[in-house]
Scaffold this motif. Structure first.
Motif, PDB file in Angstrom:
ATOM      1  N   GLY A 157      35.696  37.719  -0.929  1.00 17.76           N
ATOM      2  CA  GLY A 157      34.420  37.527  -0.247  1.00 17.76           C
ATOM      3  C   GLY A 157      34.270  38.294   1.041  1.00 17.76           C
ATOM      4  O   GLY A 157      33.488  37.914   1.916  1.00 17.76           O
ATOM      5  N   GLU A 158      34.985  39.401   1.165  1.00 20.28           N
ATOM      6  CA  GLU A 158      34.975  40.140   2.431  1.00 20.28           C
ATOM      7  C   GLU A 158      33.962  41.285   2.464  1.00 20.28           C
ATOM      8  O   GLU A 158      33.827  41.943   3.491  1.00 20.28           O
ATOM      9  N   ILE A 159      33.286  41.530   1.351  1.00 17.62           N
ATOM     10  CA  ILE A 159      32.289  42.605   1.317  1.00 17.62           C
ATOM     11  C   ILE A 159      30.893  42.049   1.026  1.00 17.62           C
ATOM     12  O   ILE A 159      29.982  42.145   1.851  1.00 17.62           O
ATOM     13  N   VAL A 160      30.719  41.447  -0.144  1.00 14.42           N
ATOM     14  CA  VAL A 160      29.388  41.011  -0.568  1.00 14.42           C
ATOM     15  C   VAL A 160      28.829  39.939   0.355  1.00 14.42           C
ATOM     16  O   VAL A 160      27.689  40.037   0.825  1.00 14.42           O
ATOM     17  N   GLN A 161      29.620  38.903   0.633  1.00 16.13           N
ATOM     18  CA  GLN A 161      29.100  37.775   1.402  1.00 16.13           C
ATOM     19  C   GLN A 161      28.661  38.161   2.814  1.00 16.13           C
ATOM     20  O   GLN A 161      27.549  37.809   3.225  1.00 16.13           O
TER      21      GLN A 161
END
Length: 473
Positions: free
Chosen positions: A300-304
């Protein structure tokens, strides 16, 4: 039963052998007879006006375009003149201008029928939307099963018969997931090949726009007509490749295979074996990068954080309105450190470079995996948030690695599982190899058959289709 191809329908309209209005009236009748709930809004009168304009152009001896009269459903993540833009939320968003893909389709003579349901802000793979409604997967005659998301109404609109092309968007798999779940073809172009203008963003790093159709033949024709790098419409130049002989298919050692249900694995293995028997070379290949890319996606480190940044900057008033299945999953996005975000982007680039180098050194044309590791679940089992999260993660796990690794990817029907639900075969090609991958898939399709010949007719629609060939395999 064999559907006329998009090329055939458009050619008849372009040359005055048929009318766009007749095509549209048939689509309207099919929609009115359907209870699948594909659309948030269907505009019959607007479709008639568009069709009449196409027919007037053809009657004057002018060419209305290579997609003349072809009906298109549009995911409600796209801005569309004359329609509200909700993006699956509880209230309409501010007006947005139409973007690249919608404008291209209008210019090519296509007729837009309406807007299909999406998961709220496209943040989900199951297809569930408590705000605006969840379309019905036509393959289960009894239960309301998930249609796949986030382009939840796209595949359903194709089976309904109200559209021949469905527009979707794909961040972690939102074109390929509903295509596989409903037994149609869906293609994720290389990231950045087509502008995402006019589409509400989820991830500026991973978002793509693309198409779903019933067949690879249709998708390849439409893609070539739209794509600036393909040279536009060259009628007759888009011939199918001559078989799969010489095609080198890599089967990666990966959780994309080992984590899939055994019945799904059996269907996809059988499809790959058929390709080998038809002349393709099938090779096992070690690609740990696929699993690493999936782990990085789910961290979840890019999209979120990219999604949260967009909401806070452009639509802060919508954040308190988010349904729990989106809002609670987004809750930790604000805690992602800048260092972790940058590290994730750098790791993504390293993994992508490694995969591309390995495929090139092994002379692999495409990679083959199951598209989804599980059957689309009944909505009744998703009532608990924990069950929804598990299903959502599973349905993303087969498709998100290609997104993270900058691969283009296509899913096509491979067969039915033990529950009678469609199973997709995913083929992944190198970045920029979109036309080559579509050509390879076009060679695969005659071996496996189209969705009608491979799968048969969805049980909820059996009374609306003429008797077709028996499902094979």
């Amino acid at each position: 039963m064999r559907r006329p191809s998009i090329r055939q329908v458009a050619s008849d309209v372009r040359h005055g052998r048929d009318a766009a209005r007749r095509e549209v009236e048939a689509a309207i009748r099919r929609h009115e007879a359907s209870d699948l709930g594909a659309y948030i809004v269907f505009d019959a009168e607007a479709a008639r006006r568009q069709a009449d304009a196409v027919d007037r152009t053809a009657s004057l001896g002018e060419d209305p375009g290579p997609l003349a009269g072809i009906t298109v459903s549009v995911k409600d993540l796209y801005a569309l003149d004359g329609y509200p833009l909700r993006a699956g939320t509880k209230r309409p968003l501010p007006a947005w201008p139409e973007g690249f893909l919608v404008r291209a389709l209008r210019r090519l003579g296509a007729v837009i029928t309406g807007k299909t349901h999406t998961v709220e802000f496209a943040f989900g793979a199951v297809g569930l939307n408590p705000n605006t409604g969840t379309p019905v997967n036509p393959w289960d005659p009894v239960e309301h099963r998930a249609p796949g998301g986030s382009s939840a109404g796209a595949g359903v609109s194709l089976w309904e018969g109200s559209a021949r092309i469905a527009l979707g968007s794909d961040t972690g798999g939102s074109i390929r997931i509903p295509a596989s779940a409903t037994g149609v073809v869906g293609f994720r172009p290389t990231t950045g090949r087509w502008p995402t203008t006019g589409v509400v963003p989820l991830s500026t790093t991973l978002d793509t726009v693309g198409l779903l159709t019933h067949t690879v033949e249709d998708l390849r024709y439409a893609f070539r007509a739209i794509d600036p790098l393909a040279g536009g419409d060259r009628e007759g130049a888009d011939s199918a490749p001559e078989g799969v002989s010489g095609l080198r298919i890599g089967v990666p050692a990966s959780r994309l295979w080992t984590d899939a249900d055994s019945g799904i694995v059996a269907v996809v293995e059988r499809a790959v074996a058929e390709l080998g028997e038809a002349g393709a070379t099938v090779l096992e290949i070690d690609l740990p990068e696929l699993d690493e890319a999936g782990e990085r996606y789910f961290a979840g480190e890019i999209v979120q954080p990219e999604f949260l940044e967009f909401l806070e900057r452009e639509l802060p008033e919508w954040i308190p309105l988010l349904h729990a299945i989106v809002g609670k999953r987004l809750g930790a996005a604000g805690k992602v450190r800048a260092l972790d975000y940058v590290a994730a982007l750098q790791q993504r680039r390293r993994l992508s470079a490694s995969v591309h180098a390995r495929m090139a050194s092994e002379r692999i044309d495409c990679l083959a995996t199951p598209t989804l590791p599980i059957a689309p679940p009944p909505l009744a089992v998703l009532a608990r948030l924990a069950a929804y999260r598990d299903a959502n993660r599973a349905m993303l796990s087969g498709t998100c690695p290609a997104s993270m690794l900058d691969l283009c990817a296509i899913t096509l029907p491979a067969g039915l599982d033990d529950e009678g639900m469609p199973v997709g075969l995913q083929l992944m090609g190198p970045a920029g190899g979109d036309l080559a991958l579509l050509a390879q898939a076009a060679a695969v399709e005659p071996v496996l058959g189209t969705n009608l010949s491979r799968l048969g007719t969805p049980p909820r629609l059996s009374d609306r289709y003429d008797s077709g060939p028996e499902a094979r395999g």
